[in-house]
Design a protein around this motif. Structure first.
Motif, mmCIF file in Angstrom:
data_model
loop_
_atom_site.group_PDB
_atom_site.id
_atom_site.type_symbol
_atom_site.label_atom_id
_atom_site.label_comp_id
_atom_site.label_asym_id
_atom_site.label_seq_id
_atom_site.Cartn_x
_atom_site.Cartn_y
_atom_site.Cartn_z
ATOM 1 N N THR A 234 6.474 12.598 -27.260
ATOM 2 C CA THR A 234 7.263 13.946 -27.629
ATOM 3 C C THR A 234 8.155 13.923 -28.727
ATOM 4 O O THR A 234 8.715 14.852 -29.247
ATOM 5 C CB THR A 234 7.955 14.173 -26.211
ATOM 6 O OG1 THR A 234 8.789 13.201 -25.928
ATOM 7 C CG2 THR A 234 7.374 14.591 -24.893
ATOM 8 N N ALA A 235 8.521 12.928 -29.536
ATOM 9 C CA ALA A 235 8.993 12.547 -30.577
ATOM 10 C C ALA A 235 8.789 11.190 -31.222
ATOM 11 O O ALA A 235 8.267 10.389 -30.183
ATOM 12 C CB ALA A 235 10.611 12.890 -30.390
ATOM 13 N N ALA A 243 11.568 9.009 -25.831
ATOM 14 C CA ALA A 243 10.409 9.873 -26.114
ATOM 15 C C ALA A 243 9.301 9.561 -25.213
ATOM 16 O O ALA A 243 8.996 8.418 -24.608
ATOM 17 C CB ALA A 243 9.622 9.581 -27.466
ATOM 18 N N ILE A 246 2.600 12.114 -24.392
ATOM 19 C CA ILE A 246 2.102 13.221 -24.065
ATOM 20 C C ILE A 246 0.274 13.114 -23.692
ATOM 21 O O ILE A 246 -0.372 12.575 -24.453
ATOM 22 C CB ILE A 246 1.952 14.284 -25.292
ATOM 23 C CG1 ILE A 246 3.247 14.307 -25.753
ATOM 24 C CG2 ILE A 246 1.116 15.647 -24.900
ATOM 25 C CD1 ILE A 246 3.316 15.224 -27.225
ATOM 26 N N LEU A 257 1.965 19.085 -35.444
ATOM 27 C CA LEU A 257 2.890 17.909 -35.440
ATOM 28 C C LEU A 257 2.680 16.624 -36.562
ATOM 29 O O LEU A 257 3.477 16.306 -37.078
ATOM 30 C CB LEU A 257 2.713 17.011 -34.151
ATOM 31 C CG LEU A 257 3.302 17.766 -32.624
ATOM 32 C CD1 LEU A 257 2.830 17.160 -31.591
ATOM 33 C CD2 LEU A 257 4.795 17.902 -32.871
ATOM 34 N N THR A 293 -3.207 9.594 -25.290
ATOM 35 C CA THR A 293 -3.426 10.831 -25.524
ATOM 36 C C THR A 293 -4.771 11.295 -25.625
ATOM 37 O O THR A 293 -5.386 10.856 -26.652
ATOM 38 C CB THR A 293 -2.319 11.200 -26.605
ATOM 39 O OG1 THR A 293 -1.070 10.789 -26.311
ATOM 40 C CG2 THR A 293 -2.444 12.719 -26.820
ATOM 41 N N ARG A 305 5.887 21.330 -26.648
ATOM 42 C CA ARG A 305 5.219 20.058 -26.436
ATOM 43 C C ARG A 305 5.735 18.821 -26.950
ATOM 44 O O ARG A 305 5.760 17.711 -26.638
ATOM 45 C CB ARG A 305 3.643 20.157 -26.891
ATOM 46 C CG ARG A 305 2.829 19.164 -26.864
ATOM 47 C CD ARG A 305 2.181 19.184 -25.310
ATOM 48 N NE ARG A 305 1.203 20.249 -25.330
ATOM 49 C CZ ARG A 305 0.582 20.469 -23.972
ATOM 50 N NH1 ARG A 305 0.773 19.594 -23.030
ATOM 51 N NH2 ARG A 305 -0.091 21.142 -23.949
ATOM 52 N N ALA A 306 6.340 19.235 -28.192
ATOM 53 C CA ALA A 306 6.857 17.741 -28.980
ATOM 54 C C ALA A 306 7.592 18.494 -30.265
ATOM 55 O O ALA A 306 7.410 19.453 -30.600
ATOM 56 C CB ALA A 306 5.810 16.806 -29.309
ATOM 57 N N HIS A 441 15.529 17.179 -28.665
ATOM 58 C CA HIS A 441 14.811 16.404 -27.709
ATOM 59 C C HIS A 441 15.481 16.273 -26.386
ATOM 60 O O HIS A 441 14.992 16.464 -25.152
ATOM 61 C CB HIS A 441 14.440 14.982 -28.134
ATOM 62 C CG HIS A 441 13.368 14.248 -27.155
ATOM 63 N ND1 HIS A 441 13.554 13.372 -26.076
ATOM 64 C CD2 HIS A 441 11.998 14.158 -27.187
ATOM 65 C CE1 HIS A 441 12.620 13.117 -25.487
ATOM 66 N NE2 HIS A 441 11.444 13.280 -26.272
#
Ligand code: ADP
Ligand code: ASP
Ligand code: MG
Length: 450
Positions: A234-235, A243, A246, A257, A293, A305-306, A441
Protein backbone atom coordinates in the motif's frame (compact mmCIF):
# COMPACT_ATOMS: atom_id res chain seq x y z
CA UNK A 1 5.36 -20.61 -20.72
CA UNK A 2 6.08 -17.92 -18.14
CA UNK A 3 8.60 -15.11 -17.76
CA UNK A 4 10.36 -14.99 -14.40
CA UNK A 5 12.35 -11.81 -13.77
CA UNK A 6 14.74 -11.54 -10.85
CA UNK A 7 15.86 -8.09 -9.70
CA UNK A 8 19.25 -7.02 -8.36
CA UNK A 9 18.76 -8.16 -4.77
CA UNK A 10 17.44 -11.53 -5.98
CA UNK A 11 20.83 -12.08 -7.63
CA UNK A 12 22.81 -9.91 -5.20
CA UNK A 13 25.30 -12.52 -4.04
CA UNK A 14 25.88 -16.28 -4.16
CA UNK A 15 23.23 -17.01 -1.54
CA UNK A 16 20.59 -14.98 -3.37
CA UNK A 17 21.54 -16.51 -6.74
CA UNK A 18 21.27 -20.01 -5.28
CA UNK A 19 17.83 -19.15 -3.88
CA UNK A 20 16.78 -17.79 -7.26
CA UNK A 21 18.02 -20.95 -8.99
CA UNK A 22 15.84 -22.99 -6.62
CA UNK A 23 12.79 -20.87 -7.48
CA UNK A 24 13.42 -21.37 -11.22
CA UNK A 25 13.77 -25.13 -10.76
CA UNK A 26 10.45 -25.24 -8.91
CA UNK A 27 8.89 -23.49 -11.92
CA UNK A 28 10.15 -25.90 -14.55
CA UNK A 29 6.63 -27.30 -15.20
CA UNK A 30 5.61 -23.79 -16.37
CA UNK A 31 8.47 -23.56 -18.90
CA UNK A 32 10.14 -20.42 -17.53
CA UNK A 33 12.14 -17.88 -19.52
CA UNK A 34 14.40 -16.15 -16.99
CA UNK A 35 15.30 -12.46 -17.07
CA UNK A 36 17.90 -11.21 -14.60
CA UNK A 37 19.18 -7.84 -13.46
CA UNK A 38 22.78 -7.04 -12.67
CA UNK A 39 24.03 -8.10 -9.22
CA UNK A 40 22.68 -5.60 -6.66
CA UNK A 41 24.52 -2.30 -6.73
CA UNK A 42 26.48 -3.13 -9.89
CA UNK A 43 24.69 -0.74 -12.25
CA UNK A 44 25.29 2.21 -9.91
CA UNK A 45 28.98 1.33 -9.76
CA UNK A 46 29.16 1.01 -13.55
CA UNK A 47 27.78 4.53 -13.94
CA UNK A 48 30.41 5.73 -11.48
CA UNK A 49 33.08 4.06 -13.61
CA UNK A 50 31.79 5.89 -16.69
CA UNK A 51 31.59 9.27 -14.97
CA UNK A 52 34.91 8.99 -13.13
CA UNK A 53 36.74 7.88 -16.26
CA UNK A 54 35.25 10.70 -18.32
CA UNK A 55 36.25 13.16 -15.59
CA UNK A 56 39.86 12.02 -15.90
CA UNK A 57 39.80 9.91 -12.73
CA UNK A 58 40.98 6.74 -14.47
CA UNK A 59 42.59 5.26 -11.37
CA UNK A 60 39.37 5.64 -9.40
CA UNK A 61 37.40 4.13 -12.30
CA UNK A 62 39.75 1.18 -12.61
CA UNK A 63 39.65 0.55 -8.87
CA UNK A 64 35.87 0.20 -9.12
CA UNK A 65 36.37 -2.21 -12.05
CA UNK A 66 38.59 -4.31 -9.79
CA UNK A 67 36.12 -4.14 -6.91
CA UNK A 68 33.35 -5.44 -9.22
CA UNK A 69 35.67 -8.09 -10.62
CA UNK A 70 36.34 -9.30 -7.07
CA UNK A 71 32.66 -9.36 -6.07
CA UNK A 72 31.61 -11.22 -9.22
CA UNK A 73 34.37 -13.80 -8.86
CA UNK A 74 33.50 -14.14 -5.17
CA UNK A 75 29.93 -15.02 -6.18
CA UNK A 76 31.21 -17.49 -8.80
CA UNK A 77 33.46 -19.12 -6.19
CA UNK A 78 30.80 -19.28 -3.48
CA UNK A 79 28.30 -20.80 -5.92
CA UNK A 80 30.75 -23.62 -6.60
CA UNK A 81 30.88 -22.92 -10.34
CA UNK A 82 34.51 -21.73 -10.46
CA UNK A 83 35.49 -24.83 -12.43
CA UNK A 84 33.31 -23.69 -15.34
CA UNK A 85 36.14 -22.58 -17.62
CA UNK A 86 33.92 -20.81 -20.15
CA UNK A 87 32.18 -18.83 -17.39
CA UNK A 88 35.44 -17.79 -15.77
CA UNK A 89 37.02 -16.86 -19.12
CA UNK A 90 34.00 -14.92 -20.36
CA UNK A 91 33.64 -13.09 -17.05
CA UNK A 92 37.30 -12.11 -17.17
CA UNK A 93 36.90 -10.89 -20.76
CA UNK A 94 33.94 -8.71 -19.80
CA UNK A 95 36.03 -7.06 -17.08
CA UNK A 96 38.83 -6.49 -19.58
CA UNK A 97 36.28 -4.90 -21.92
CA UNK A 98 35.07 -2.72 -19.05
CA UNK A 99 38.61 -1.59 -18.24
CA UNK A 100 39.22 -0.75 -21.92
CA UNK A 101 35.98 1.23 -22.04
CA UNK A 102 37.08 3.18 -18.94
CA UNK A 103 40.43 3.96 -20.58
CA UNK A 104 38.72 5.08 -23.78
CA UNK A 105 36.35 7.36 -21.83
CA UNK A 106 39.24 8.89 -19.95
CA UNK A 107 40.98 9.70 -23.24
CA UNK A 108 37.80 11.18 -24.69
CA UNK A 109 37.08 13.08 -21.48
CA UNK A 110 33.38 12.80 -22.15
CA UNK A 111 30.70 10.22 -21.40
CA UNK A 112 27.99 10.22 -24.04
CA UNK A 113 24.73 8.34 -23.47
CA UNK A 114 25.96 5.83 -26.05
CA UNK A 115 29.21 5.12 -24.22
CA UNK A 116 27.41 5.00 -20.85
CA UNK A 117 25.11 2.33 -22.31
CA UNK A 118 28.16 0.32 -23.37
CA UNK A 119 29.44 0.53 -19.78
CA UNK A 120 26.18 0.08 -17.84
CA UNK A 121 25.03 -2.88 -19.97
CA UNK A 122 27.95 -4.92 -18.66
CA UNK A 123 26.15 -5.62 -15.34
CA UNK A 124 23.45 -7.71 -17.03
CA UNK A 125 25.96 -9.23 -19.47
CA UNK A 126 27.86 -10.46 -16.39
CA UNK A 127 24.96 -11.66 -14.26
CA UNK A 128 23.06 -13.79 -16.80
CA UNK A 129 25.90 -16.33 -17.43
CA UNK A 130 26.49 -16.65 -13.67
CA UNK A 131 22.81 -17.48 -13.15
CA UNK A 132 23.01 -20.00 -16.03
CA UNK A 133 25.91 -21.74 -14.26
CA UNK A 134 24.06 -21.74 -10.93
CA UNK A 135 21.02 -23.30 -12.63
CA UNK A 136 23.10 -25.90 -14.45
CA UNK A 137 24.68 -26.87 -11.15
CA UNK A 138 21.31 -27.91 -9.74
CA UNK A 139 20.30 -29.76 -12.89
CA UNK A 140 18.25 -27.09 -14.68
CA UNK A 141 18.88 -27.14 -18.47
CA UNK A 142 19.61 -23.40 -18.63
CA UNK A 143 21.07 -21.65 -21.67
CA UNK A 144 22.43 -18.13 -21.91
CA UNK A 145 20.81 -15.94 -24.56
CA UNK A 146 22.32 -12.54 -25.37
CA UNK A 147 19.39 -10.17 -24.82
CA UNK A 148 20.76 -7.87 -27.52
CA UNK A 149 19.78 -10.46 -30.13
CA UNK A 150 16.13 -10.12 -29.13
CA UNK A 151 15.56 -6.65 -27.76
CA UNK A 152 15.72 -4.42 -30.79
CA UNK A 153 15.38 -0.77 -29.81
CA UNK A 154 15.67 2.76 -31.13
CA UNK A 155 19.02 4.52 -30.79
CA UNK A 156 17.83 6.76 -27.92
CA UNK A 157 20.75 5.74 -25.77
CA UNK A 158 20.00 5.65 -22.06
CA UNK A 159 16.26 5.30 -22.64
CA UNK A 160 15.89 3.31 -25.82
CA UNK A 161 12.41 2.62 -27.20
CA UNK A 162 11.82 -1.08 -27.79
CA UNK A 163 10.46 -2.27 -31.14
CA UNK A 164 7.79 -4.85 -30.15
CA UNK A 165 7.23 -6.28 -33.66
CA UNK A 166 10.91 -6.95 -34.25
CA UNK A 167 11.26 -8.33 -30.72
CA UNK A 168 8.37 -10.75 -31.36
CA UNK A 169 10.05 -12.03 -34.56
CA UNK A 170 13.42 -12.42 -32.85
CA UNK A 171 11.78 -14.29 -29.96
CA UNK A 172 10.17 -16.74 -32.38
CA UNK A 173 13.55 -17.36 -34.01
CA UNK A 174 15.86 -17.45 -31.00
CA UNK A 175 13.75 -18.19 -27.93
CA UNK A 176 10.81 -20.37 -28.92
CA UNK A 177 12.91 -23.32 -30.21
CA UNK A 178 14.81 -23.40 -26.90
CA UNK A 179 11.60 -23.41 -24.88
CA UNK A 180 10.17 -26.15 -27.12
CA UNK A 181 13.27 -28.27 -26.46
CA UNK A 182 12.63 -27.96 -22.72
CA UNK A 183 15.55 -25.57 -22.17
CA UNK A 184 15.43 -22.60 -19.80
CA UNK A 185 16.68 -19.48 -21.59
CA UNK A 186 18.31 -16.91 -19.30
CA UNK A 187 18.90 -13.37 -20.44
CA UNK A 188 19.89 -10.06 -18.98
CA UNK A 189 17.18 -7.44 -18.59
CA UNK A 190 17.68 -3.70 -19.16
CA UNK A 191 19.78 -4.07 -22.31
CA UNK A 192 19.04 -4.12 -26.01
CA UNK A 193 20.61 -3.15 -29.30
CA UNK A 194 19.79 -1.02 -32.30
CA UNK A 195 19.08 -2.66 -35.66
CA UNK A 196 22.78 -2.01 -36.41
CA UNK A 197 23.80 -3.98 -33.31
CA UNK A 198 24.88 -1.06 -31.10
CA UNK A 199 24.20 -1.75 -27.41
CA UNK A 200 21.41 0.28 -25.76
CA UNK A 201 19.63 0.31 -22.41
CA UNK A 202 15.97 0.83 -21.50
CA UNK A 203 16.68 3.20 -18.59
CA UNK A 204 17.15 2.58 -14.89
CA UNK A 205 15.06 -0.24 -13.47
CA UNK A 206 14.40 -1.40 -17.04
CA UNK A 207 14.66 -5.15 -16.42
CA UNK A 208 10.98 -5.24 -15.42
CA UNK A 209 10.19 -3.70 -18.80
CA UNK A 210 12.39 -6.27 -20.58
CA UNK A 211 10.43 -9.02 -18.84
CA UNK A 212 7.03 -7.67 -19.87
CA UNK A 213 8.19 -7.02 -23.45
CA UNK A 214 9.40 -10.61 -23.70
CA UNK A 215 6.20 -11.85 -22.08
CA UNK A 216 4.12 -10.01 -24.67
CA UNK A 217 6.36 -11.19 -27.53
CA UNK A 218 6.13 -14.80 -26.38
CA UNK A 219 2.44 -14.52 -25.38
CA UNK A 220 3.40 -15.90 -21.98
CA UNK A 221 0.80 -17.16 -19.50
CA UNK A 222 2.25 -14.97 -16.77
CA UNK A 223 4.98 -12.44 -16.09
CA UNK A 224 6.52 -12.87 -12.67
CA UNK A 225 8.57 -10.08 -11.09
CA UNK A 226 10.65 -11.50 -8.24
CA UNK A 227 12.00 -8.84 -5.90
CA UNK A 228 12.87 -8.07 -2.27
CA UNK A 229 9.38 -7.24 -0.92
CA UNK A 230 6.26 -9.41 -0.56
CA UNK A 231 4.54 -7.81 -3.54
CA UNK A 232 3.00 -4.49 -4.34
CA UNK A 233 2.30 -2.84 -1.02
CA UNK A 234 0.00 0.00 0.00
CA UNK A 235 3.11 2.26 0.14
CA UNK A 236 6.88 2.00 -0.12
CA UNK A 237 7.81 0.00 3.00
CA UNK A 238 11.00 2.02 3.35
CA UNK A 239 8.80 5.04 4.05
CA UNK A 240 5.85 3.31 5.73
CA UNK A 241 6.95 0.20 7.63
CA UNK A 242 3.24 -0.61 8.25
CA UNK A 243 2.53 -0.85 4.49
CA UNK A 244 0.30 -3.82 3.66
CA UNK A 245 0.41 -6.36 0.87
CA UNK A 246 -2.06 -5.84 -1.99
CA UNK A 247 -3.07 -9.32 -3.09
CA UNK A 248 -4.94 -8.32 -6.23
CA UNK A 249 -4.78 -5.05 -8.12
CA UNK A 250 -5.95 -3.77 -11.49
CA UNK A 251 -3.58 -3.10 -14.37
CA UNK A 252 -4.51 0.58 -14.52
CA UNK A 253 -3.93 1.06 -10.80
CA UNK A 254 -0.56 -0.70 -10.92
CA UNK A 255 0.48 1.37 -13.93
CA UNK A 256 -0.36 4.61 -12.11
CA UNK A 257 1.51 3.51 -9.00
CA UNK A 258 4.56 2.60 -11.08
CA UNK A 259 4.57 5.92 -12.89
CA UNK A 260 4.15 7.86 -9.65
CA UNK A 261 7.16 6.34 -7.94
CA UNK A 262 6.42 2.77 -6.79
CA UNK A 263 9.90 1.60 -7.76
CA UNK A 264 8.95 -2.06 -7.45
CA UNK A 265 7.73 -1.86 -11.08
CA UNK A 266 9.39 0.12 -13.88
CA UNK A 267 6.77 2.61 -15.16
CA UNK A 268 6.54 0.91 -18.59
CA UNK A 269 6.09 -2.63 -17.26
CA UNK A 270 2.32 -2.80 -17.38
CA UNK A 271 1.60 -1.63 -20.95
CA UNK A 272 2.93 -4.68 -22.86
CA UNK A 273 1.14 -7.02 -20.43
CA UNK A 274 -2.14 -5.12 -20.87
CA UNK A 275 -1.87 -5.29 -24.65
CA UNK A 276 -1.80 -9.08 -24.50
CA UNK A 277 -3.90 -9.47 -21.33
CA UNK A 278 -1.10 -11.31 -19.51
CA UNK A 279 -1.33 -11.31 -15.70
CA UNK A 280 1.68 -9.87 -13.88
CA UNK A 281 2.70 -11.19 -10.47
CA UNK A 282 5.07 -9.65 -7.94
CA UNK A 283 6.76 -12.09 -5.55
CA UNK A 284 9.41 -11.98 -2.84
CA UNK A 285 12.42 -14.14 -3.76
CA UNK A 286 13.34 -14.33 -0.06
CA UNK A 287 9.91 -15.78 0.76
CA UNK A 288 8.90 -17.71 -2.35
CA UNK A 289 5.84 -19.25 -0.67
CA UNK A 290 4.10 -15.91 -0.10
CA UNK A 291 0.93 -15.04 -1.99
CA UNK A 292 2.50 -12.05 -3.74
CA UNK A 293 0.48 -9.60 -5.79
CA UNK A 294 -1.61 -10.50 -8.83
CA UNK A 295 -2.14 -7.72 -11.38
CA UNK A 296 -5.03 -8.25 -13.80
CA UNK A 297 -7.96 -6.40 -15.41
CA UNK A 298 -10.55 -7.52 -12.94
CA UNK A 299 -9.51 -6.83 -9.35
CA UNK A 300 -12.39 -5.40 -7.29
CA UNK A 301 -12.55 -1.62 -7.44
CA UNK A 302 -11.41 0.31 -4.38
CA UNK A 303 -11.46 3.99 -3.63
CA UNK A 304 -7.85 4.00 -2.38
CA UNK A 305 -5.63 1.05 -3.22
CA UNK A 306 -2.19 2.48 -2.49
CA UNK A 307 -0.09 5.61 -2.20
CA UNK A 308 3.04 6.40 -4.19
CA UNK A 309 5.33 9.35 -4.35
CA UNK A 310 8.39 10.73 -5.98
CA UNK A 311 10.74 13.63 -5.53
CA UNK A 312 12.76 15.48 -8.19
CA UNK A 313 9.62 16.98 -9.70
CA UNK A 314 9.85 20.32 -11.47
CA UNK A 315 6.80 22.53 -11.98
CA UNK A 316 6.77 24.68 -15.12
CA UNK A 317 4.19 27.45 -15.12
CA UNK A 318 3.19 29.59 -18.08
CA UNK A 319 1.19 32.73 -17.32
CA UNK A 320 -0.43 34.88 -19.93
CA UNK A 321 -3.49 37.04 -19.38
CA UNK A 322 -4.34 37.13 -23.09
CA UNK A 323 -3.29 34.06 -24.93
CA UNK A 324 -4.19 30.98 -22.93
CA UNK A 325 -7.90 31.13 -23.66
CA UNK A 326 -7.26 31.29 -27.40
CA UNK A 327 -8.04 28.08 -29.29
CA UNK A 328 -4.94 26.03 -30.06
CA UNK A 329 -2.72 27.56 -27.37
CA UNK A 330 -2.81 24.49 -25.15
CA UNK A 331 -1.87 22.28 -28.08
CA UNK A 332 1.01 24.58 -28.96
CA UNK A 333 2.25 24.54 -25.35
CA UNK A 334 2.18 20.76 -25.17
CA UNK A 335 3.91 20.52 -28.52
CA UNK A 336 6.89 22.27 -26.94
CA UNK A 337 7.20 19.36 -24.48
CA UNK A 338 6.69 16.83 -27.26
CA UNK A 339 9.35 18.44 -29.47
CA UNK A 340 11.76 18.24 -26.56
CA UNK A 341 10.83 14.63 -25.85
CA UNK A 342 9.84 15.37 -22.29
CA UNK A 343 6.77 13.78 -20.81
CA UNK A 344 4.43 15.72 -18.61
CA UNK A 345 3.01 14.13 -15.44
CA UNK A 346 0.44 16.44 -13.91
CA UNK A 347 -1.38 19.40 -15.42
CA UNK A 348 -3.46 22.16 -13.84
CA UNK A 349 -4.93 25.08 -15.73
CA UNK A 350 -6.73 28.32 -15.09
CA UNK A 351 -7.93 30.97 -17.49
CA UNK A 352 -4.57 32.75 -17.31
CA UNK A 353 -2.04 30.07 -16.48
CA UNK A 354 -1.09 26.48 -17.10
CA UNK A 355 1.14 24.50 -14.73
CA UNK A 356 2.70 21.19 -15.63
CA UNK A 357 5.13 18.91 -13.84
CA UNK A 358 8.05 17.08 -15.41
CA UNK A 359 10.65 14.65 -14.04
CA UNK A 360 13.13 14.83 -16.84
CA UNK A 361 15.01 18.13 -16.89
CA UNK A 362 17.43 17.26 -19.69
CA UNK A 363 15.76 19.68 -22.11
CA UNK A 364 14.34 22.14 -19.58
CA UNK A 365 16.33 25.11 -20.85
CA UNK A 366 15.07 24.68 -24.40
CA UNK A 367 11.52 24.11 -23.14
CA UNK A 368 11.55 27.32 -21.10
CA UNK A 369 12.98 29.30 -24.02
CA UNK A 370 10.30 28.00 -26.40
CA UNK A 371 7.46 28.46 -23.91
CA UNK A 372 8.33 32.10 -23.36
CA UNK A 373 6.62 32.79 -26.69
CA UNK A 374 3.33 32.18 -24.86
CA UNK A 375 3.83 34.28 -21.73
CA UNK A 376 5.86 34.51 -18.52
CA UNK A 377 7.45 31.20 -17.68
CA UNK A 378 8.52 30.22 -14.17
CA UNK A 379 10.25 27.06 -13.02
CA UNK A 380 9.83 25.68 -9.50
CA UNK A 381 12.37 23.03 -8.57
CA UNK A 382 12.46 20.92 -5.43
CA UNK A 383 8.88 19.71 -5.70
CA UNK A 384 7.55 16.20 -5.29
CA UNK A 385 4.39 14.31 -6.18
CA UNK A 386 2.25 12.17 -3.96
CA UNK A 387 -0.42 10.09 -5.69
CA UNK A 388 -3.39 8.37 -4.13
CA UNK A 389 -4.49 5.60 -6.49
CA UNK A 390 -7.77 3.69 -6.59
CA UNK A 391 -10.10 2.70 -9.42
CA UNK A 392 -13.17 4.24 -7.81
CA UNK A 393 -11.45 7.20 -6.21
CA UNK A 394 -13.31 9.70 -8.37
CA UNK A 395 -16.77 8.34 -7.52
CA UNK A 396 -17.11 10.38 -4.36
CA UNK A 397 -15.39 13.35 -2.85
CA UNK A 398 -15.03 11.64 0.53
CA UNK A 399 -11.54 10.32 -0.20
CA UNK A 400 -10.39 13.68 -1.50
CA UNK A 401 -11.70 15.40 1.63
CA UNK A 402 -10.02 12.83 3.84
CA UNK A 403 -6.73 13.20 1.96
CA UNK A 404 -6.68 16.98 2.24
CA UNK A 405 -7.54 16.78 5.94
CA UNK A 406 -4.79 14.21 6.53
CA UNK A 407 -2.17 16.41 4.90
CA UNK A 408 -2.88 19.04 7.55
CA UNK A 409 -0.33 21.83 7.49
CA UNK A 410 1.78 20.43 4.61
CA UNK A 411 1.98 22.97 1.83
CA UNK A 412 0.18 22.02 -1.39
CA UNK A 413 1.36 23.50 -4.68
CA UNK A 414 -0.99 21.77 -7.10
CA UNK A 415 -3.84 19.26 -6.95
CA UNK A 416 -5.18 17.17 -9.77
CA UNK A 417 -7.94 14.57 -9.83
CA UNK A 418 -8.05 12.86 -13.19
CA UNK A 419 -11.33 12.68 -15.07
CA UNK A 420 -11.38 8.90 -14.95
CA UNK A 421 -10.93 9.30 -11.24
CA UNK A 422 -8.19 6.75 -10.75
CA UNK A 423 -5.70 9.01 -9.05
CA UNK A 424 -5.48 12.10 -6.92
CA UNK A 425 -2.11 13.76 -7.38
CA UNK A 426 -0.76 16.31 -4.98
CA UNK A 427 2.30 18.44 -5.59
CA UNK A 428 4.15 19.16 -2.37
CA UNK A 429 7.71 20.19 -1.45
CA UNK A 430 10.09 17.35 -2.29
CA UNK A 431 11.25 17.20 1.32
CA UNK A 432 7.65 16.73 2.48
CA UNK A 433 6.93 13.69 0.28
CA UNK A 434 7.73 10.99 2.90
CA UNK A 435 5.71 12.79 5.58
CA UNK A 436 2.78 13.28 3.18
CA UNK A 437 2.85 9.57 2.31
CA UNK A 438 2.94 8.62 6.00
CA UNK A 439 0.02 10.88 6.87
CA UNK A 440 -2.08 9.64 3.95
CA UNK A 441 -1.25 6.03 4.71
CA UNK A 442 -2.24 6.50 8.33
CA UNK A 443 -5.54 8.08 7.29
CA UNK A 444 -6.49 5.47 4.70
CA UNK A 445 -4.95 2.24 5.94
CA UNK A 446 -4.07 2.50 9.61
CA UNK A 447 -7.16 4.16 11.06
CA UNK A 448 -10.58 2.51 10.65
CA UNK A 449 -10.42 3.14 6.92
CA UNK A 450 -12.31 2.28 3.72
P1 ADP B 1 14.55 -5.04 -7.95
O1 ADP B 1 16.01 -4.89 -7.76
O2 ADP B 1 14.04 -6.38 -7.56
O3 ADP B 1 14.07 -4.59 -9.31
P2 ADP B 1 13.68 -2.51 -6.83
O4 ADP B 1 14.58 -1.95 -5.78
O5 ADP B 1 13.74 -1.94 -8.19
O6 ADP B 1 13.88 -4.09 -6.86
O7 ADP B 1 12.16 -2.43 -6.33
C1 ADP B 1 11.79 -2.98 -5.07
C2 ADP B 1 11.65 -1.87 -4.05
O8 ADP B 1 10.58 -1.01 -4.45
C3 ADP B 1 11.26 -2.32 -2.68
O9 ADP B 1 12.38 -2.69 -1.92
C4 ADP B 1 10.54 -1.10 -2.10
O10 ADP B 1 11.35 -0.36 -1.23
C5 ADP B 1 10.24 -0.24 -3.30
N1 ADP B 1 8.82 0.14 -3.38
C6 ADP B 1 8.38 1.39 -3.61
N2 ADP B 1 7.04 1.44 -3.59
C7 ADP B 1 6.60 0.19 -3.36
C8 ADP B 1 5.31 -0.42 -3.24
N3 ADP B 1 4.17 0.29 -3.34
N4 ADP B 1 5.24 -1.73 -3.01
C9 ADP B 1 6.37 -2.47 -2.90
N5 ADP B 1 7.62 -1.97 -3.00
C10 ADP B 1 7.75 -0.65 -3.22
N1 ASP C 1 20.36 -3.13 -13.45
C1 ASP C 1 19.50 -2.07 -13.98
C2 ASP C 1 19.38 -0.95 -12.95
O1 ASP C 1 19.90 -1.06 -11.86
C3 ASP C 1 18.17 -2.55 -14.42
C4 ASP C 1 17.30 -3.19 -13.36
O2 ASP C 1 17.78 -3.61 -12.31
O3 ASP C 1 16.10 -3.29 -13.59
O4 ASP C 1 18.83 0.07 -13.27
MG1 MG D 1 13.73 -2.68 -10.15
Amino acid sequence: MIIAKFGGTSVGDAEAIARTAGIVRARLPHAPVVVVSALAGTTNRLFEIGHQAAAGQLIVALSIVEELRASHFAAIGALGVGADVALVTDTGLLFDELAHLAEALSVLGDATPRSLDAVSSIGERLSAPIVVAALARIGVPAVFVDARLLMTTSDDFGRAEPRPDEIAIACRVHLLPLVREGKVPVLGGFIGATAQGVTTTLGRGGSDYSASLLGAAMEAEAIEIWTDVDGLLTADPRIVPAARLIEHIRFDEAAELASFGAKVLHPSTIAPAVRKGIPVFVFNSRRPDGTGTRITFDAPRRSVRAIAGKTKTVVVKVRSPRMLAAPGTMRAIFEVFERNRTSVDVVATSEVSVSVTVDDVQHLEAIVAQLSAFGDVSVERGRGIVALVGASLGESTASMARALTALGDLRLHMVSLSASGINLTLIVDAAAVPEAIRRLHAAFFEEAAE
